[in-house]
Design a protein around this motif. Structure first.
Motif, PDB file in Angstrom:
ATOM      1  N   ASP A   4       0.858  -1.177   0.000  1.00 31.75           N
ATOM      2  CA  ASP A   4       0.000   0.000   0.000  1.00 31.75           C
ATOM      3  C   ASP A   4       0.901   1.236   0.000  1.00 31.75           C
ATOM      4  N   GLU A   5       1.146   1.767  -1.178  1.00 31.87           N
ATOM      5  CA  GLU A   5       2.142   2.831  -1.339  1.00 31.87           C
ATOM      6  C   GLU A   5       1.639   4.192  -0.850  1.00 31.87           C
ATOM      7  N   PRO A   6       2.576   5.077  -0.520  1.00 33.96           N
ATOM      8  CA  PRO A   6       2.204   6.480  -0.339  1.00 33.96           C
ATOM      9  C   PRO A   6       1.654   7.024  -1.654  1.00 33.96           C
ATOM     10  N   MET A   7       0.786   7.994  -1.559  1.00 31.00           N
ATOM     11  CA  MET A   7       0.163   8.572  -2.739  1.00 31.00           C
ATOM     12  C   MET A   7       0.722   9.961  -3.019  1.00 31.00           C
ATOM     13  N   THR A  65      -4.678  11.850  -7.790  1.00 30.39           N
ATOM     14  CA  THR A  65      -3.902  11.193  -6.737  1.00 30.39           C
ATOM     15  C   THR A  65      -3.534   9.795  -7.213  1.00 30.39           C
ATOM     16  N   PRO A  68      -0.442   6.358  -6.880  1.00 31.51           N
ATOM     17  CA  PRO A  68       0.651   5.782  -6.098  1.00 31.51           C
ATOM     18  C   PRO A  68       2.004   6.341  -6.542  1.00 31.51           C
ATOM     19  N   VAL A  69       2.915   6.409  -5.612  1.00 30.11           N
ATOM     20  CA  VAL A  69       4.246   6.954  -5.905  1.00 30.11           C
ATOM     21  C   VAL A  69       4.886   6.253  -7.089  1.00 30.11           C
ATOM     22  N   LYS A  74       3.784  17.814   1.043  1.00 27.08           N
ATOM     23  CA  LYS A  74       3.562  17.332   2.411  1.00 27.08           C
ATOM     24  C   LYS A  74       4.832  17.457   3.269  1.00 27.08           C
ATOM     25  N   GLY A  76       7.835  15.002   2.751  1.00 29.62           N
ATOM     26  CA  GLY A  76       7.384  13.999   1.801  1.00 29.62           C
ATOM     27  C   GLY A  76       7.964  14.171   0.416  1.00 29.62           C
ATOM     28  N   SER A 126       9.803  11.301  -1.487  1.00 29.42           N
ATOM     29  CA  SER A 126       9.163  10.206  -2.217  1.00 29.42           C
ATOM     30  C   SER A 126       9.147  10.427  -3.726  1.00 29.42           C
TER      31      SER A 126
END
Length: 380
Positions: free
Chosen positions: A206-209, A231, A233-234, A271, A274, A277
């Protein structure tokens, strides 16, 4: 005099080494328990200790420890027998005394099972025999997992998607031991810089978005059927390619949502820290980059971090004129960073001033009209 409870305690301390020898196939050698503890001073206490130690001996029970006695004349107790040597003469004596017969039998069976599949795990078994025991009922399933990964390293599937005949939560519940074993079984494929299980072994997770807005309607129509707030996934963002002129990265969500239209441009919600990423983004490698953060120590430190990924990054509204115009004497979070930052001379001077006084001007306190004015003046 040593007690039977103390003998058991000392025997248990030798149990792990015993298991290591079992795993290594080393012939059993008698185990000696130190027994040089002084006897009590009264005859009643001596007799209690004597019968206690003798009651669990091989002489009485038929298994367990063997006691060699030595007759000694004691000033307080008279002539009495004292233990001079305590040994376990056979593996059966040792295992039965510790009530480990079944456990050792299962251990032997599992050692053979593991080595039959993956002989390279022998050293791990000898180093961590207790872990073999702790997972005694699970080795068939653990080996199914190892077998799958040995044949399909870096499968790029979610854990629940893996076609392994174990229940759906098995891997998740046994990550610790499976991780240790995969590090050996598929060593050449392991990402040793990653601690997260999924990342370490090439699984999906479940990746960061990453959230971005397209600031030009033409871009939204051309690439996303008119959608302008996306939005993803990375991992997908890192592969994203579009023909744009500018990418803005903003620290705070409000400024991201209210960022004004700009031709051929996008804005990304960074973020705060963030931004790390998106450092490998294909899209950001080929376009102009503008970073807009809070006017506080952390804002400049994030700018410096982002500039370490993309040297050409420019800052927006992170200047002395903006600070002086809208600063309201707010205090920020003290910074513990002492390293030299990747800032321009002007940015460095403002950063030093803000950091020294722990000042803070949040992005949200800069009026939208001022943002629009500066964007038109400098970048559009």
């Amino acid at each position: 005099m040593i007690t039977s409870a103390e003998i058991k305690k000392k025997a248990l301390r030798k149990y792990t080494d015993y298991l290591r020898n079992v795993a290594a196939g080393i012939t059993f050698q008698q185990i000696e328990i130190p027994c040089n503890k002084k006897a009590s001073d009264t005859i009643a206490e001596y007799q209690r200790e004597f019968y206690d130690i003798r009651s669990l001996s091989k002489e009485v029970k038929g298994y367990g420890y063997t006691i060699e006695w030595k007759t000694i004349k004691n000033k307080m107790l008279g002539t009495q027998d004292f233990p001079s040597k305590i040994t376990f003469e056979t593996a059966d004596d040792f295992e039965r005394f510790l009530q480990k017969v079944k456990e050792v039998a299962d251990f032997r069976k599992n050692v053979a099972l593991i080595n039959g599949k993956f002989s390279k795990l022998q050293h791990w078994i000898e180093k961590y025999p207790q872990k073999v025991i702790d997972n005694s009922e699970d080795w068939n399933n653990i080996l199914k997992v190892l077998d799958y990964f040995s044949k399909n390293p870096l499968p790029k599937l979610y854990i629940r998607e893996l076609p392994i005949e174990v229940h759906t939560k098995f891997i998740e519940q046994h990550k610790a031991v499976i991780s240790e074993l995969l590090d050996i079984v598929i060593e050449e494929y392991v990402d040793k810089n990653e601690k997260d299980f999924e990342k370490r072994y090439g699984l999906r997770y479940d990746e960061p978005m990453v959230r971005m807005r397209l600031l030009d309607k033409t871009l939204a129509t051309s690439y996303f059927s008119g959608l302008d707030d996306i939005t993803i996934p990375v991992s997908l963002f890192l592969k994203l390619k579009m023909s744009i002129s500018m990418a803005y990265i903003v620290e705070n969500k409000v400024n991201f949502l209210t960022f004004p239209p700009v031709a051929k441009s996008i804005v990304i919600w960074g973020k705060g820290y963030g931004v790390a990423s998106i450092k490998d983004s294909e899209l950001l490698k080929s376009t102009e980059l503008i970073y807009w953060g809070d006017l506080d120590a952390q804002g400049f430190e994030i700018l410096s971090q982002f500039r370490s990924y993309f040297a050409r990054v420019k800052s927006l509204l992170m200047d002395k004129a903006t600070f002086d115009k809208y600063f309201e004497n707010d205090l920020g979070t003290p910074s513990k960073i002492n390293a030299k930052l990747n800032l321009t001379t002007e940015e460095e001077e403002l950063y030093s001033y803000i950091k020294t006084n722990n000042y803070r001007l949040e992005q949200e306190k800069i009026p939208q009209s001022y943002v629009v004015e500066k964007l038109k003046c400098r970048f559009v």
